[in-house]
Write a protein that holds these residues in place. Sequence first.
Motif, PDB file in Angstrom:
ATOM      1  N   LEU A 224       0.921  -1.163  -0.101  1.00 35.28           N
ATOM      2  CA  LEU A 224       0.063   0.002   0.141  1.00 35.28           C
ATOM      3  C   LEU A 224       0.849   1.161  -0.226  1.00 35.28           C
ATOM      4  O   LEU A 224       0.363   2.332   0.234  1.00 35.28           O
ATOM      5  N   LYS A 225       2.206   1.071  -0.215  1.00 33.01           N
ATOM      6  CA  LYS A 225       3.138   2.158  -0.261  1.00 33.01           C
ATOM      7  C   LYS A 225       3.110   3.143   0.911  1.00 33.01           C
ATOM      8  O   LYS A 225       3.287   4.412   0.657  1.00 33.01           O
ATOM      9  N   PHE A 226       2.874   2.774   2.035  1.00 33.83           N
ATOM     10  CA  PHE A 226       2.969   3.483   3.240  1.00 33.83           C
ATOM     11  C   PHE A 226       4.272   4.008   3.609  1.00 33.83           C
ATOM     12  O   PHE A 226       4.404   5.183   4.441  1.00 33.83           O
ATOM     13  N   TYR A 227       5.296   3.618   3.031  1.00 33.52           N
ATOM     14  CA  TYR A 227       6.610   4.024   2.989  1.00 33.52           C
ATOM     15  C   TYR A 227       6.910   5.421   2.446  1.00 33.52           C
ATOM     16  O   TYR A 227       7.726   6.365   2.720  1.00 33.52           O
ATOM     17  N   GLU A 228       5.793   6.001   1.707  1.00 35.23           N
ATOM     18  CA  GLU A 228       5.893   7.250   1.200  1.00 35.23           C
ATOM     19  C   GLU A 228       5.605   8.371   2.291  1.00 35.23           C
ATOM     20  O   GLU A 228       6.031   9.579   2.213  1.00 35.23           O
ATOM     21  N   VAL A 229       4.744   7.901   3.162  1.00 33.20           N
ATOM     22  CA  VAL A 229       4.654   8.839   4.427  1.00 33.20           C
ATOM     23  C   VAL A 229       5.249   8.413   5.811  1.00 33.20           C
ATOM     24  O   VAL A 229       5.360   9.189   6.487  1.00 33.20           O
ATOM     25  N   ALA A 230       5.576   6.976   5.914  1.00 37.28           N
ATOM     26  CA  ALA A 230       6.277   6.743   6.957  1.00 37.28           C
ATOM     27  C   ALA A 230       7.233   5.840   6.773  1.00 37.28           C
ATOM     28  O   ALA A 230       7.356   4.574   6.711  1.00 37.28           O
TER      29      ALA A 230
END
Length: 333
Positions: A224-230
């Motif tokens: 879900l590409k959470f690495y973009e914000v975290a």
Amino acid sequence: MSYLTSTFAGVKYTAMAAALTAITATAGSAEITLRAASLFDENHAYTKTLREFERLVGEAYGDEISFEMHLNGELGDESDFVTFLQQGVAIDYAVMAPSNMAVFAPSIPLMDMPFLFRDLDHWNAVLSSDVLKPLEDKLYEAADIKVIGYAGGGTRNLASAEPITNMDELGGHKMRVMGAPIQAKIFSAITAAPSAIAYNEVYNAIQTGVIAGFENEAASIQNLKFYEVAPNITLTKHAITVRPLVMSGKTFRKLPEDLQAIVLEAGLAAGAAGREIESSEDALKLQQMADAGQITVSEFAQRDKLLELSIPVQDAYAAELGATDLLTAIRAK
């Protein structure tokens, strides 16, 4: 005619409305249709587990059964899945986080609470035994949701906008947790500031500063590409996921007896396959994101302190549920 035919009015999403609309069998179609839902795409371990279940049941039962799969949260989040399963509409089986079923069975999150498992061997020993059967029975009685297997195996860590590497940085850290009270209690005990936020709102909540992070396993962070914000991953290793493969009791009881037996056998096998997939992929996915420059991975300097603070909360929670013996049995495996 397909099983669990129903119509659901007033749903705001077109895809969801379509899924809930009565399904009519046409000439030459399978007599039984089983429907599944996943928050993720085909590459996620949960979806692969559901596909394996589909394959095993289909091979054993033949052309008289067909399957539908709703991916990428098309039918909402897991709290929606639980409601649909309990009511016997829209979907017939799914892979679920126990905490999302707490609304019907308050004791079920015990199988997934932070710091419960020592390591993967302990986790696998518990899930390969019948030690969790009392929780399964309570879920079936309270929610009419039947556990037919166990997937999971991802190691959950902190993901945050800024680095969280020690107790000082963890103190007051605003983070999302799952909705079961035990999650908030344990993260409060280790001095964070947890709040329950819907899973599909986490990305925007971090982006806008409502929270500063959350906790999850590598597969979901990547998918879900959470690495973009975290992008900061802290290896607290506070949980190894238990993700029951569940079926609506209303669906299960409508199946012919021979198909019920196939479903139970396939559920156990698909769950075991899912555990192998996710546990083996976990470190690989973290490394892939690190190599791509998407995340920075740090150890937590005082993990022993996290364990020390969490044990009294676990004990009190089990006592409150009358499940002290069960917690003791899990720890003894």
